[in-house]
Design a protein around this motif. Structure first.
Motif, PDB file in Angstrom:
ATOM      1  N   GLY A   1       0.813  -1.199   0.000  1.00  0.00           N
ATOM      2  CA  GLY A   1       0.000   0.000   0.000  1.00  0.00           C
ATOM      3  C   GLY A   1       0.847   1.250   0.000  1.00  0.00           C
ATOM      4  O   GLY A   1       1.895   1.344  -0.649  1.00  0.00           O
ATOM      5  N   TYR A   2       0.368   2.273   0.740  1.00  0.00           N
ATOM      6  CA  TYR A   2       1.111   3.510   0.874  1.00  0.00           C
ATOM      7  C   TYR A   2       2.509   3.259   1.432  1.00  0.00           C
ATOM      8  O   TYR A   2       3.476   3.940   1.087  1.00  0.00           O
ATOM      9  CB  TYR A   2       0.365   4.468   1.806  1.00  0.00           C
ATOM     10  N   ASN A   3       2.587   2.288   2.335  1.00  0.00           N
ATOM     11  CA  ASN A   3       3.877   2.016   2.970  1.00  0.00           C
ATOM     12  C   ASN A   3       4.896   1.477   1.974  1.00  0.00           C
ATOM     13  O   ASN A   3       6.101   1.505   2.243  1.00  0.00           O
ATOM     14  CB  ASN A   3       3.701   1.019   4.117  1.00  0.00           C
ATOM     15  N   ALA A   4       4.446   0.958   0.852  1.00  0.00           N
ATOM     16  CA  ALA A   4       5.357   0.420  -0.165  1.00  0.00           C
ATOM     17  C   ALA A   4       5.425   1.313  -1.402  1.00  0.00           C
ATOM     18  O   ALA A   4       6.054   0.974  -2.398  1.00  0.00           O
ATOM     19  CB  ALA A   4       4.925  -0.988  -0.560  1.00  0.00           C
ATOM     20  N   TRP A   5       4.741   2.431  -1.359  1.00  0.00           N
ATOM     21  CA  TRP A   5       4.740   3.365  -2.498  1.00  0.00           C
ATOM     22  C   TRP A   5       5.974   4.268  -2.372  1.00  0.00           C
ATOM     23  O   TRP A   5       6.081   5.074  -1.450  1.00  0.00           O
ATOM     24  CB  TRP A   5       3.443   4.165  -2.466  1.00  0.00           C
ATOM     25  N   LEU A   6       6.905   4.104  -3.283  1.00  0.00           N
ATOM     26  CA  LEU A   6       8.218   4.766  -3.187  1.00  0.00           C
ATOM     27  C   LEU A   6       8.275   5.996  -4.087  1.00  0.00           C
ATOM     28  O   LEU A   6       7.700   6.018  -5.195  1.00  0.00           O
ATOM     29  CB  LEU A   6       9.330   3.795  -3.564  1.00  0.00           C
ATOM     30  N   SER A   7       9.009   6.965  -3.614  1.00  0.00           N
ATOM     31  CA  SER A   7       9.299   8.171  -4.406  1.00  0.00           C
ATOM     32  C   SER A   7      10.812   8.454  -4.342  1.00  0.00           C
ATOM     33  O   SER A   7      11.482   8.066  -3.369  1.00  0.00           O
ATOM     34  CB  SER A   7       8.497   9.370  -3.884  1.00  0.00           C
ATOM     35  N   TYR A   8      11.307   9.085  -5.381  1.00  0.00           N
ATOM     36  CA  TYR A   8      12.757   9.317  -5.509  1.00  0.00           C
ATOM     37  C   TYR A   8      13.029  10.825  -5.550  1.00  0.00           C
ATOM     38  O   TYR A   8      12.290  11.580  -6.228  1.00  0.00           O
ATOM     39  CB  TYR A   8      13.287   8.665  -6.782  1.00  0.00           C
ATOM     40  N   GLU A   9      14.034  11.212  -4.807  1.00  0.00           N
ATOM     41  CA  GLU A   9      14.456  12.638  -4.780  1.00  0.00           C
ATOM     42  C   GLU A   9      15.987  12.717  -4.972  1.00  0.00           C
ATOM     43  O   GLU A   9      16.718  11.848  -4.480  1.00  0.00           O
ATOM     44  CB  GLU A   9      14.067  13.282  -3.450  1.00  0.00           C
ATOM     45  N   LEU A  10      16.377  13.762  -5.659  1.00  0.00           N
ATOM     46  CA  LEU A  10      17.817  13.974  -5.906  1.00  0.00           C
ATOM     47  C   LEU A  10      18.324  14.975  -4.867  1.00  0.00           C
ATOM     48  O   LEU A  10      17.831  16.103  -4.777  1.00  0.00           O
ATOM     49  CB  LEU A  10      18.054  14.512  -7.327  1.00  0.00           C
ATOM     50  N   GLN A  11      19.267  14.526  -4.021  1.00  0.00           N
ATOM     51  CA  GLN A  11      19.802  15.355  -2.965  1.00  0.00           C
ATOM     52  C   GLN A  11      20.946  16.228  -3.568  1.00  0.00           C
ATOM     53  O   GLN A  11      21.887  15.697  -4.175  1.00  0.00           O
ATOM     54  CB  GLN A  11      20.375  14.486  -1.841  1.00  0.00           C
ATOM     55  N   ALA A  12      20.840  17.521  -3.366  1.00  0.00           N
ATOM     56  CA  ALA A  12      21.900  18.417  -3.871  1.00  0.00           C
ATOM     57  C   ALA A  12      23.067  18.444  -2.890  1.00  0.00           C
ATOM     58  O   ALA A  12      22.878  18.530  -1.684  1.00  0.00           O
ATOM     59  CB  ALA A  12      21.350  19.829  -4.073  1.00  0.00           C
ATOM     60  N   ALA A  13      24.312  18.369  -3.451  1.00  0.00           N
ATOM     61  CA  ALA A  13      25.502  18.402  -2.594  1.00  0.00           C
ATOM     62  C   ALA A  13      25.751  19.841  -2.120  1.00  0.00           C
ATOM     63  O   ALA A  13      25.463  20.811  -2.833  1.00  0.00           O
ATOM     64  CB  ALA A  13      26.717  17.889  -3.358  1.00  0.00           C
ATOM     65  N   ALA A  14      26.270  19.955  -0.920  1.00  0.00           N
ATOM     66  CA  ALA A  14      26.485  21.292  -0.339  1.00  0.00           C
ATOM     67  C   ALA A  14      27.541  22.038  -1.143  1.00  0.00           C
ATOM     68  O   ALA A  14      28.641  21.524  -1.398  1.00  0.00           O
ATOM     69  CB  ALA A  14      26.920  21.149   1.120  1.00  0.00           C
ATOM     70  N   GLY A  15      27.239  23.258  -1.550  1.00  0.00           N
ATOM     71  CA  GLY A  15      28.183  24.113  -2.260  1.00  0.00           C
ATOM     72  C   GLY A  15      28.352  23.747  -3.726  1.00  0.00           C
ATOM     73  O   GLY A  15      29.171  24.345  -4.409  1.00  0.00           O
ATOM     74  N   ALA A  16      27.622  22.713  -4.199  1.00  0.00           N
ATOM     75  CA  ALA A  16      27.792  22.290  -5.587  1.00  0.00           C
ATOM     76  C   ALA A  16      26.925  23.143  -6.486  1.00  0.00           C
ATOM     77  O   ALA A  16      25.902  23.691  -6.055  1.00  0.00           O
ATOM     78  CB  ALA A  16      27.434  20.814  -5.721  1.00  0.00           C
ATOM     79  N   ALA A  17      27.391  23.243  -7.744  1.00  0.00           N
ATOM     80  CA  ALA A  17      26.589  23.997  -8.708  1.00  0.00           C
ATOM     81  C   ALA A  17      25.339  23.215  -9.058  1.00  0.00           C
ATOM     82  O   ALA A  17      25.223  22.027  -8.747  1.00  0.00           O
ATOM     83  CB  ALA A  17      27.430  24.256  -9.961  1.00  0.00           C
ATOM     84  N   ARG A  18      24.495  23.920  -9.761  1.00  0.00           N
ATOM     85  CA  ARG A  18      23.229  23.271 -10.116  1.00  0.00           C
ATOM     86  C   ARG A  18      23.511  22.105 -11.054  1.00  0.00           C
ATOM     87  O   ARG A  18      24.204  22.255 -12.055  1.00  0.00           O
ATOM     88  CB  ARG A  18      22.330  24.279 -10.810  1.00  0.00           C
ATOM     89  N   SER A  19      22.976  20.923 -10.688  1.00  0.00           N
ATOM     90  CA  SER A  19      23.245  19.683 -11.421  1.00  0.00           C
ATOM     91  C   SER A  19      22.411  19.661 -12.694  1.00  0.00           C
ATOM     92  O   SER A  19      21.240  20.066 -12.695  1.00  0.00           O
ATOM     93  CB  SER A  19      22.912  18.462 -10.563  1.00  0.00           C
ATOM     94  N   PRO A  20      23.037  19.164 -13.784  1.00  0.00           N
ATOM     95  CA  PRO A  20      22.282  19.060 -15.045  1.00  0.00           C
ATOM     96  C   PRO A  20      21.395  17.796 -15.103  1.00  0.00           C
ATOM     97  O   PRO A  20      20.866  17.475 -16.174  1.00  0.00           O
ATOM     98  CB  PRO A  20      23.378  19.011 -16.084  1.00  0.00           C
ATOM     99  N   PHE A  21      21.280  17.111 -13.984  1.00  0.00           N
ATOM    100  CA  PHE A  21      20.507  15.850 -13.960  1.00  0.00           C
ATOM    101  C   PHE A  21      19.332  15.990 -13.001  1.00  0.00           C
ATOM    102  O   PHE A  21      19.345  16.763 -12.030  1.00  0.00           O
ATOM    103  CB  PHE A  21      21.391  14.673 -13.525  1.00  0.00           C
ATOM    104  N   ARG A  22      18.354  15.174 -13.276  1.00  0.00           N
ATOM    105  CA  ARG A  22      17.207  15.076 -12.360  1.00  0.00           C
ATOM    106  C   ARG A  22      16.788  13.602 -12.295  1.00  0.00           C
ATOM    107  O   ARG A  22      17.167  12.798 -13.156  1.00  0.00           O
ATOM    108  CB  ARG A  22      16.040  15.914 -12.844  1.00  0.00           C
ATOM    109  N   VAL A  23      15.946  13.267 -11.271  1.00  0.00           N
ATOM    110  CA  VAL A  23      15.473  11.895 -11.082  1.00  0.00           C
ATOM    111  C   VAL A  23      13.937  11.891 -11.147  1.00  0.00           C
ATOM    112  O   VAL A  23      13.276  12.802 -10.646  1.00  0.00           O
ATOM    113  CB  VAL A  23      15.975  11.300  -9.741  1.00  0.00           C
ATOM    114  N   GLY A  24      13.384  10.873 -11.807  1.00  0.00           N
ATOM    115  CA  GLY A  24      11.921  10.751 -11.865  1.00  0.00           C
ATOM    116  C   GLY A  24      11.333  10.485 -10.474  1.00  0.00           C
ATOM    117  O   GLY A  24      11.836   9.655  -9.715  1.00  0.00           O
ATOM    118  N   LEU A  25      10.263  11.197 -10.180  1.00  0.00           N
ATOM    119  CA  LEU A  25       9.709  11.117  -8.807  1.00  0.00           C
ATOM    120  C   LEU A  25       9.271   9.700  -8.459  1.00  0.00           C
ATOM    121  O   LEU A  25       9.520   9.231  -7.349  1.00  0.00           O
ATOM    122  CB  LEU A  25       8.533  12.081  -8.685  1.00  0.00           C
ATOM    123  N   TYR A  26       8.682   9.018  -9.408  1.00  0.00           N
ATOM    124  CA  TYR A  26       8.177   7.682  -9.097  1.00  0.00           C
ATOM    125  C   TYR A  26       8.846   6.593  -9.947  1.00  0.00           C
ATOM    126  O   TYR A  26       8.605   5.416  -9.688  1.00  0.00           O
ATOM    127  CB  TYR A  26       6.660   7.625  -9.326  1.00  0.00           C
TER     128      TYR A  26
END
Length: 803
Positions: A602-627
């Motif tokens: 159910g909800y407990n197994a519904w996963l989402s993905y987030e891209l963590q930005a590194a501290a002080g790093a420039a804006r990354s040209p990549f992104r990750v699909g939310l689901y």
């Protein structure tokens, strides 16, 4: 029989006539004898065999026998000599009373051939009963002035014999002054009077003592006597005289007190006080007359005094005397016959004798419940009683004898429908107007064990959250038994079976009396999603009856498992893995994919993905699909981008609270035409492999089809929840079960093999199936649960579908 005859020419004709006459008399079989009463045993009556024309030797072979229409032991036949003799004492008065004719009728029967002869034995009377007077001494008062031929009534004697033996003659002696006179009236009764022959002289004789003797006509004659004590009084020489000796009156028994019955009128020719009459009942007076009637001493009016009752006494014989007030009182006598007429003044009486109460509900039709007797002391139609029963079913009245009835079971009983019957028996007589009486009968129906315990429904659905505390009460089963007492005492038990490798009793238990079901250990949704078992309910009857109910215990998921990352492919190790990416790729190009699974549902197994930005790093040209977990470029790569890109992907479920896992992806940018490759390192080392990615267009088509199907299914489930909304029992708490509806939305990373708990790391990617269940707080009511689903669950699904 030898007959010798001598005669002239007409002798044969005469002989023939005599023979025909003898044959006719023998064929008729009519023989007449007579025997005196009180004859001794063995007294000869007649030669019955000879008179009937039977040979002595034929009596036994032809089964000679005698049958009497009356008492058969009075006369007997000696089969040896054919003589009819007296066998026992014959009392004519006992046999025939005062009947003028008294006979014993015999039927003589012989066989081979069958013949029947009628024999009449007349019992003649003998003089064996003497005359009897009603009293041994009679006192009579006579005034000296009474003229000759004056009559004084006397009570005659009675004789039990008949005929000449009862013909009484009376004589009195000495009889210088008196003589006797006997007269017969139209009522066939004789009156005896003492007649004065000549004038009396008190100065000469003050008292006469006469002996009245009654003699019958028997030989020898028998006599009875009474002593007449005659007292001679002076002066008043005329007695009151009634116009009748006997008065007959009819009175209804309902006559009220004080009603005039008759007014007597006696006359006395004397003057003054000698002609004044006082009326009274002649002594001795029976208590019944004194209770029922009174007489006015001055005018002779006889009135009712007490209540008349036909059932107690039908006829009153009241002797009355009229006495004047002379110095020497004189009396006249008469008799009043009061006939009491019946009215319908008695209601029937009903008596009920119970036989078998209470009645078992399995009693057979025709069983007798009680005996009922009715009675009515009235006469005629007033005393004829009929009975009826209300209400009739399931009983009826059966007449067994005159005024006797049986209360009989007429149809099958069912204690669970009716446990007691209040019956009313009504008895009504045939009077006009009729009277009735009622009697109540309370018939209790005894229970038999004919009903098994029943549950309200054959199956219950129970929801329990996993990780419940041991001994948690999860549900209460309740069965109802329509029987009574011990037959309705229900006990509960588990129907034992195996659940996997373990016995059912290691998971749950049920209290034998209350029906409460307890979870004996914490349940794990990942191990056991559904626990289905049966609870048996048995009553205490003999033999016991029972039934089973099925419980479906759904173990609700809790967020107790964090997401688990899958390695990118063969050769991946625990350290960081480099992935080459050509700088020539354009925006939106997929360069890698992160795959993760969650053991929850159910909800407990519904996963989402987030891209963590590194501290002080420039804006990354990549992104990750939310689901989807797919890492793609956001723009075209240029020379300004660092040749090595370190991406940190956070995988998070939707539980409360949410659990997370982190994946590290190292990308190397090169100016070459090699196909991009991606690698990921899971924070938790989970074995498994994933092959090449599926073409994006094919994946999108499959996803759209799945989402459309799930959208339709979601609407149907939503409608069912809104319409039925059955009450549910929360985790670790009692409540009513509800139907479970599994959601079709779940983790993006779940494949169709999720139900088997198998995650495949090889082969082509499977079509993703989203499946999740609503996250419900413990012990929610059905209304609260529905509101949670509507407020949280449905909008999220709709958002996912439109994404």
């Amino acid at each position: 029989m030898l007959i010798s005859w001598r005669g002239g020419p007409g002798a044969p004709r005469l002989l023939l006539s005599l023979l025909l006459l003898a044959v006719w008399e023998a064929g008729s079989g009519q023989v007449h004898y007579s025997v005196p009463e009180e004859a001794k045993h063995g007294t000869f009556v007649g030669r019955i065999a000879q008179d009937l024309g039977l040979e002595l030797a034929e009596l036994v072979p032809r089964l000679f026998r005698v049958a009497s229409k009356g008492r058969g032991d009075l006369l007997e036949v000696n089969l040896q000599n054919g003589i009819l003799f007296v066998n026992s004492r014959i009392d004519r008065e006992e046999l025939c009373g005062r009947s003028a004719e008294c006979s014993i009728h015999l039927e003589v029967i012989v066989d081979r051939p069958l013949q029947v002869f009628h024999v009449e034995v007349e019992v003649t009377d003998i003089n064996d009963n003497p005359p009897v007077f009603p009293e041994s001494e009679k006192r009579i008062i006579i005034a000296e002035s009474r003229p000759p031929e004056t009559r004084f009534p006397l009570d005659g004697a009675s004789d039990a014999d008949i005929g000449v033996n009862s013909a009484l003659t009376y004589r009195v002696y000495p009889n210088d002054y008196f003589t006797l006179d006997t007269q017969n009236n139209r009522e066939q009764t004789s009156s005896l009077s003492l007649v004065l022959r000549k004038s009396l002289d008190r100065e000469e004789i003050q008292e006469h003592s006469l002996l009245l003797t009654a003699s019958d006509g028997g030989k020898p004659e028998l006599t009875g006597t009474v002593q007449l004590m005659i007292t001679i009084l002076d002066v008043n020489d005329n007695a009151p005289d009634f116009d009748q000796l006997i008065y007959k009156v009819r009175v209804l028994e309902s006559t009220v007190n004080g009603t005039l019955v008759i007014k007597l009128n006696a006359t006395d020719p004397d003057d003054g006080t000698n002609g004044d009459i006082i009326y009274s009942f002649r002594r001795p007076v029976s208590p019944a007359i004194l209770y029922a009637f009174s007489i006015n001493p001055d005018n002779g009016e006889v009135r009712t005094k007490g209540k008349l009752d036909f059932e107690e006494k039908k006829l009153y014989e009241i002797p009355v005397e009229a006495v004047d007030k002379g110095n020497i009182p004189m009396a006249g006598h008469c008799t009043i016959l009061v006939e009491v007429l019946d009215i319908n003044d008695n209601a029937p009486e009903v008596t009920i004798t119970s036989l078998a109460l209470p009645v078992r509900e399995d009693a057979q039709v025709g069983t007798i419940i009680a005996l009922i007797s009715v009675s009515d002391p009235d006469s005629g139609a007033n005393g004829q009683v009929t009975c009826s029963l209300t209400p009739q079913v399931p009983f009826k009245l059966v007449s067994t004898f005159k005024n006797y009835y049986s209360l009989v079971l007429d149809s099958v009983l069912d204690r669970e429908s009716v446990a007691n019957y209040e019956l009313v028996v009504t008895a009504r007589d045939g009077g006009s107007p009729s009277l009735s009486a009622t009697a109540s009968v309370s018939v209790d129906v005894a229970d038999v064990n004919d009903n098994a315990p029943t549950f309200a429904q054959p199956e219950y659905t129970v929801f329990v959250k996993e990780n419940n505390p041991p001994g948690c009460h999860i549900f209460t089963v309740s069965a109802r038994d329509a029987d009574a007492q011990g037959n309705a005492l229900v006990s509960y038990s588990l129907v034992e079976r195996r659940v996997g490798e373990r016995a059912l009793s290691s998971y749950v238990s049920v209290h034998a009396e209350s029906g409460k079901v307890y979870a004996l250990q914490p349940l794990d949704h990942e191990e056991l999603e559904l626990l289905q078992f049966q609870v048996s309910a048995r009553d205490a009857g003999v033999p016991p009856l029972g039934s089973n109910v099925t419980l479906q215990v759904f173990v609700l998921d809790e967020n107790d498992n964090a997401p688990a990352l899958l390695p990118p492919g063969p050769g991946g190790g625990a350290g960081a893995v480099s992935q080459l990416v050509a700088r020539s790729v354009g925006a939106g190009h997929v360069v890698a994919k992160v795959r993760a699974v969650d053991a929850d549902s159910g909800y407990n197994a519904w996963l989402s993905y987030e891209l963590q930005a590194a501290a002080g790093a420039a804006r990354s040209p990549f992104r990750v699909g939310l689901y989807t977990g797919e890492i793609s470029t956001t723009r075209a790569l240029d020379e300004a981008d660092a040749p090595r890109q370190r991406l940190l992907v956070l995988v998070k479920d939707h539980g409360e609270p949410a659990l997370t896992a982190t994946a590290t992806v190292l990308l190397s940018l090169e100016d070459s035409g090699q196909a991009p490759k991606a690698s990921s390192r899971a924070s938790a080392g989970v074995a498994g492999t994933e092959t090449a990615l599926v073409d994006v267009n094919v994946y999108l088509i499959v996803a759209i089809c799945a989402v459309s199907s799930l959208f339709v299914l979601t609407l149907l489930l939503y409608t069912a929840l809104r319409c039925s909304a059955p009450p549910s029992e929360g985790a670790c708490g009692p409540g009513k079960p509800r139907l479970v509806c599994s959601s079709a939305v779940g983790s993006w990373s779940y494949s169709q093999q999720r139900r088997q708990r198998v995650c495949s790391g090889e082969g082509p990617p499977k079509a993703d199936l989203m499946a999740f269940s609503p996250s419900l707080p413990p012990c929610l009511s059905s209304a609260e649960e529905r509101s949670v689903i509507e407020a949280d669950y449905i909008p999220k699904i709709l958002v996912l579908l439109f994404l």
